[in-house]
Design a protein around this motif. Structure first.
Motif, short mmCIF file in Angstrom:
data_model
loop_
_atom_site.label_atom_id
_atom_site.label_comp_id
_atom_site.label_asym_id
_atom_site.label_seq_id
_atom_site.Cartn_x
_atom_site.Cartn_y
_atom_site.Cartn_z
N GLY A 232 -1.53 -3.41 -5.19
CA GLY A 232 -1.80 -2.09 -4.65
C GLY A 232 -2.84 -2.06 -3.56
O GLY A 232 -3.35 -0.98 -3.22
N TRP A 233 -3.19 -3.23 -3.02
CA TRP A 233 -4.18 -3.32 -1.94
C TRP A 233 -5.47 -2.59 -2.32
O TRP A 233 -6.03 -1.80 -1.57
CB TRP A 233 -3.63 -2.73 -0.64
N SER A 234 -5.95 -2.88 -3.53
CA SER A 234 -7.12 -2.16 -4.04
C SER A 234 -8.37 -2.43 -3.21
O SER A 234 -9.19 -1.53 -3.01
CB SER A 234 -7.38 -2.55 -5.50
N ASP B 102 -5.73 -8.92 2.05
CA ASP B 102 -5.78 -8.35 0.71
C ASP B 102 -4.53 -8.76 -0.08
O ASP B 102 -3.43 -8.27 0.18
CB ASP B 102 -5.87 -6.82 0.81
N GLN B 103 -4.72 -9.62 -1.05
CA GLN B 103 -3.60 -10.10 -1.88
C GLN B 103 -3.53 -9.39 -3.23
O GLN B 103 -2.71 -9.73 -4.08
CB GLN B 103 -3.73 -11.61 -2.09
N ALA C 114 -10.52 0.53 -1.33
CA ALA C 114 -11.95 0.74 -1.54
C ALA C 114 -12.70 0.65 -0.22
O ALA C 114 -13.63 1.43 0.04
CB ALA C 114 -12.48 -0.28 -2.54
N PHE C 115 -12.33 -0.31 0.59
CA PHE C 115 -12.97 -0.47 1.90
C PHE C 115 -12.76 0.77 2.76
O PHE C 115 -13.69 1.30 3.37
CB PHE C 115 -12.39 -1.71 2.60
N LEU C 116 -11.53 1.25 2.81
CA LEU C 116 -11.21 2.43 3.60
C LEU C 116 -12.00 3.64 3.11
O LEU C 116 -12.53 4.42 3.91
CB LEU C 116 -9.71 2.72 3.54
N ASP C 117 -12.11 3.80 1.81
CA ASP C 117 -12.86 4.93 1.26
C ASP C 117 -14.33 4.87 1.67
O ASP C 117 -14.94 5.90 1.98
CB ASP C 117 -12.74 4.95 -0.27
N ARG C 118 -14.91 3.66 1.68
CA ARG C 118 -16.31 3.53 2.10
C ARG C 118 -16.49 3.88 3.57
O ARG C 118 -17.44 4.55 3.96
CB ARG C 118 -16.82 2.11 1.82
N MET D 146 3.88 -0.89 7.94
CA MET D 146 3.74 -2.24 8.50
C MET D 146 3.92 -3.35 7.48
O MET D 146 4.00 -4.53 7.86
CB MET D 146 2.37 -2.38 9.18
N ALA D 147 3.96 -3.00 6.19
CA ALA D 147 4.02 -4.03 5.15
C ALA D 147 5.14 -5.06 5.34
O ALA D 147 4.91 -6.26 5.16
CB ALA D 147 4.13 -3.37 3.77
#
Length: 215
Positions: free
Chosen positions: A168-170, A164-165, A174-178, A96-97
């Protein structure tokens, strides 16, 4: 039954979204996508007769199709379930990027009251496909809870990604991992379910946490 127009709509789905980033979810975006694909714009418009919500729905189907084509059985075989789900969600973001701003407006379109039934159906369809690619075969209540939970995880991750700017969309990662860690804890709770309703985790409360978590 798949019709020629269904096939054409799917072929144009991702290019329409990418052009919608500049032209909005409009006939102009359909025309531009058709030209890129070497298709008569008049014919392309026949595949999108019902307006923006239908275009967004078709775009999501295009993302679904791209994800399914990428994750062949041999590609996911060596991954753990949690790794499969993370990879599936992340790949969707990568697909989707090029249409990121169109995704933002597309979510707004689906959030309109008249489009909520379509939005719920679209979200369920994507979550169901992700679980099926990941190898889920549950047919009891787990079939439904897994898809509801993943819909919450994916939807909230998508909102973080849109803002998220970072490189690498860090922040998104991190949010997804949580959120996935929350899911794994919930799955552990289910596995150890005592049968005593006093101690059963509240599914409604848990889903709410996944959908609207504190960052």
């Amino acid at each position: 039954m798949t019709t020629p127009l269904d096939t054409l709509r799917l072929k144009l789905a991702l290019p329409v979204g990418e052009n919608a980033a500049f032209d909005g979810w409009s006939a102009k975006a359909v025309d531009a996508a058709a030209v890129q694909a070497g298709i008569d714009p008049a014919q392309a418009r026949l595949a999108f007769p019902s307006g923006p919500a239908e275009m967004v729905d078709a775009y999501v189907r295009g993302v679904d199709a791209a994800m399914e084509a990428h994750f062949t059985p041999d590609k996911v075989a060596a991954m753990k379930i949690s790794q499969r789900i993370r990879a599936l969600v992340w790949h969707r973001l990568e697909v989707m990027a090029p249409a990121r701003e169109a995704v933002r407006t597309g979510l707004s379109i689906l959030a309109m009251p008249q489009n909520l039934p379509r939005a719920l159906k679209t979200g369920w369809r994507s979550a169901d496909l992700m679980w099926r690619i990941a190898g889920d075969t549950a047919t009891d209540y787990n079939h439904y809870t897994k898809r509801l939970i993943l819909s919450g995880v994916y939807g909230s991750t998508l909102l973080v990604w849109l803002d998220d700017q970072g490189d690498g969309w860090s922040e998104t990662g991190a949010f997804l991992d949580r959120r996935l860690a929350d899911v794994m804890r919930f799955e552990k709770w289910k596995a150890n379910w005592s049968g005593n309703e006093l101690y059963r985790p509240s599914l409604t409360r848990f889903l709410g946490r996944l959908r609207y978590p504190a960052r």
